[in-house]
Design an enzyme around this catalytic site. Sequence first.
Site: not given
Ligand code: 13P
Length: 256
Positions: A7, A9, A94, A96, A166, A172, A212
Site C-alpha cells: 500500500n 498510500k 483503511h 486513514e 491493522e 507508521g 509497521s
Molecule cells: P505502515 O507499514 O507504514 O505502518 O502502514 C501500514 C498500513 O497502513 C498498510 O495499509
Amino acid sequence: MPLVAANWKMNPTNIDDALDLARGILSVARGHSERVEVVIVPPFPWLIGVSEVLDSSGVKLGAQDCFWEMSGAYTGEVSPAMLKGMCQWVIVGHSERRLYLGETDDMVAKKTASALSSELGVIMCVGELADHYDAGTSDQVVSAQVKAGLASCSADDSARLVIAYEPVWAIGTGKNADPEHAYRTMRLIRKVVGEMIGAGAARKVRILYGGSVNSKNVQQYVELPLCDGALVGGASLDADEFAHIVKVTAEVYGHR
Ligand code: 13P
C-alpha cells in the site's frame, strides 16, 4: 496462497518514481509469484502506468479505495466499474480513511459489497485505536468492524475477500503488535467471519497483518497459524525492503 500487498498510500509524488518502484518490486517479486500473491497498490493516477509495467507478470494491481455507486454525479469518486479490468484488488476501510475522511462502517460495507459485485477482490481493513487497546476493548471494536463491513457478504465471496488486521497504533509508528495479540485478534476475526458467512467459507477468507511490517519483523507475523500474509505501508516504498518481505513470506509458507 499467502498475499502480500504494497500500500503506497499517497506516494510517490511523480510518475517516474512510481514506475521505477514498480519495476524494482517486479524484478524480485515475479520470481515468487507462484508461491505468494503480490499486489501493488499505487495511488489512482499511477494505476495505468503501473499496470503497464506489471503487464502479465503475475504480480497483481490494486486500488486504495473505491466508491459504492458505479457511475453518476459523485465528484472525485472512482467506481468499481472503472477499476474492473485494470485492478484485481481494492482496499476498503483503511484506518486513514476512517480517521481523516470520516469513513464509517456503513460506508465500508457498501464499498465492499459494490466492489465484490464488480468481481474485484476486497482487502477490508479493520483495527483498534490506541485508546481501545489501552482500555482492553480491542476485541469489541474489531469484531464490530468485521460484522458491519461484511453485512452484505455471503459464502460465495470468500475467495475474493481478505481482511487486514491493522492495529491503528501500529501504523507508521514503528510499534509492532505483539504477535500473541495479533494471533488472538486474527482468531477472533476468523470466528466473526464464520458467524457472518459460515465457518467453511470463512476458512477461505485470508487474514493479513499490517502495521509497521518490515523485512526484520515480518517473519514473526507470517509464521502465525492464522496469518495469510501482510499489508505493508512504508516498507513497500523501498523495492529491496519489500522484495525481502515477499521472500520471507514465500519461505515461511514453503515450509508449512
Ligand atoms: P505502515 O507499514 O507504514 O505502518 O502502514 C501500514 C498500513 O497502513 C498498510 O495499509
